[in-house]
Design an enzyme around this catalytic site. Structure first.
Site, PDB file in Angstrom:
ATOM      1  N   ASP A  31      69.848 -58.530  98.394  1.00 38.74           N
ATOM      2  CA  ASP A  31      68.671 -59.145  97.768  1.00 38.74           C
ATOM      3  C   ASP A  31      68.600 -58.731  96.294  1.00 38.74           C
ATOM      4  OD1 ASP A  31      65.694 -60.249  99.087  1.00 38.74           O
ATOM      5  OD2 ASP A  31      65.742 -59.529  97.013  1.00 38.74           O
ATOM      6  N   ASN A  87      60.398 -64.263 107.138  1.00 38.08           N
ATOM      7  CA  ASN A  87      59.146 -64.824 106.641  1.00 38.08           C
ATOM      8  C   ASN A  87      59.183 -66.330 106.845  1.00 38.08           C
ATOM      9  OD1 ASN A  87      58.282 -62.282 105.709  1.00 38.08           O
ATOM     10  ND2 ASN A  87      59.419 -62.529 103.809  1.00 38.08           N
ATOM     11  N   GLY A  93      54.854 -65.711 103.729  1.00 40.36           N
ATOM     12  CA  GLY A  93      55.456 -65.097 102.547  1.00 40.36           C
ATOM     13  C   GLY A  93      56.839 -65.608 102.208  1.00 40.36           C
ATOM     14  N   GLN A  94      57.204 -66.777 102.760  1.00 39.17           N
ATOM     15  CA  GLN A  94      58.533 -67.330 102.473  1.00 39.17           C
ATOM     16  C   GLN A  94      58.538 -68.005 101.106  1.00 39.17           C
ATOM     17  OE1 GLN A  94      59.899 -70.238 105.338  1.00 39.17           O
ATOM     18  NE2 GLN A  94      61.926 -70.397 104.410  1.00 39.17           N
ATOM     19  N   HIS A 100      66.265 -67.290 106.302  1.00 31.65           N
ATOM     20  CA  HIS A 100      66.974 -66.048 105.984  1.00 31.65           C
ATOM     21  C   HIS A 100      66.335 -64.885 106.722  1.00 31.65           C
ATOM     22  CE1 HIS A 100      63.977 -66.952 102.859  1.00 31.65           C
ATOM     23  NE2 HIS A 100      63.743 -65.645 102.767  1.00 31.65           N
ATOM     24  N   HIS A 102      65.830 -60.862 106.582  1.00 29.53           N
ATOM     25  CA  HIS A 102      65.930 -59.669 105.737  1.00 29.53           C
ATOM     26  C   HIS A 102      66.378 -58.501 106.611  1.00 29.53           C
ATOM     27  CE1 HIS A 102      63.323 -61.172 102.286  1.00 29.53           C
ATOM     28  NE2 HIS A 102      62.942 -61.996 103.236  1.00 29.53           N
TER      29      HIS A 102
END
Ligand code: DGP
Length: 114
Positions: A31, A87, A93-94, A100, A102
């Protein structure tokens, strides 16, 4: 379906990323804005905009993403534990419309996440 997003450009190698793992179905990369000492994103190469868009056809792919996450966690030294987060949409919170996962670790992670 949205077929143009920044993660797809990373899959297509049109923009660079620190790649941690790649195979025919998925890509994992670090990230750009890490929230823990280890923060990797694991994504399908197939465009699935959000978790809510998953279908029965994605069962095997999802299992694969989890197995890749477990293998990466071991390779990245997260033997003491880690967290997987997906998310979904605005309230989740995307910010990037490409599914994806995390993979976070390397420190004690708090709960609840807020
Ligand atoms: P989310 O909020 O769940 O949609 O997470 C998106 C994550 O993607 C966020 O932690 C920052 C990361 N990110 C956004 N753009 C890029 C990029 O161009 N490169 C990399 N490596 N990470 C990115």
């Amino acid at each position: 379906m949205m077929t143009d997003n920044i993660f797809l450009k990373i899959v297509e190698k049109k923009i660079p990323a620190r790649i941690a793992y790649e195979d025919e179905r998925c890509l994992a990369f670090h990230d750009v804005n890490p929230q823990a000492p280890t923060h990797v994103l694991i994504i399908p190469k197939k465009v699935i905009p959000t978790h809510a868009d998953l279908t029965d056809a994605d069962r095997d792919l999802l299992g694969h993403l989890h197995l890749v996450a477990a293998k990466l966690a071991e390779q990245l030294g997260l033997q003491d534990g880690y967290r997987l987060v997906v998310n979904c949409k605005e309230q989740g919170g995307q910010t990037v419309p490409h599914l994806h996962m995390h993979l976070l670790g390397g420190r004690s992670l708090h709960w609840p996440p807020g």
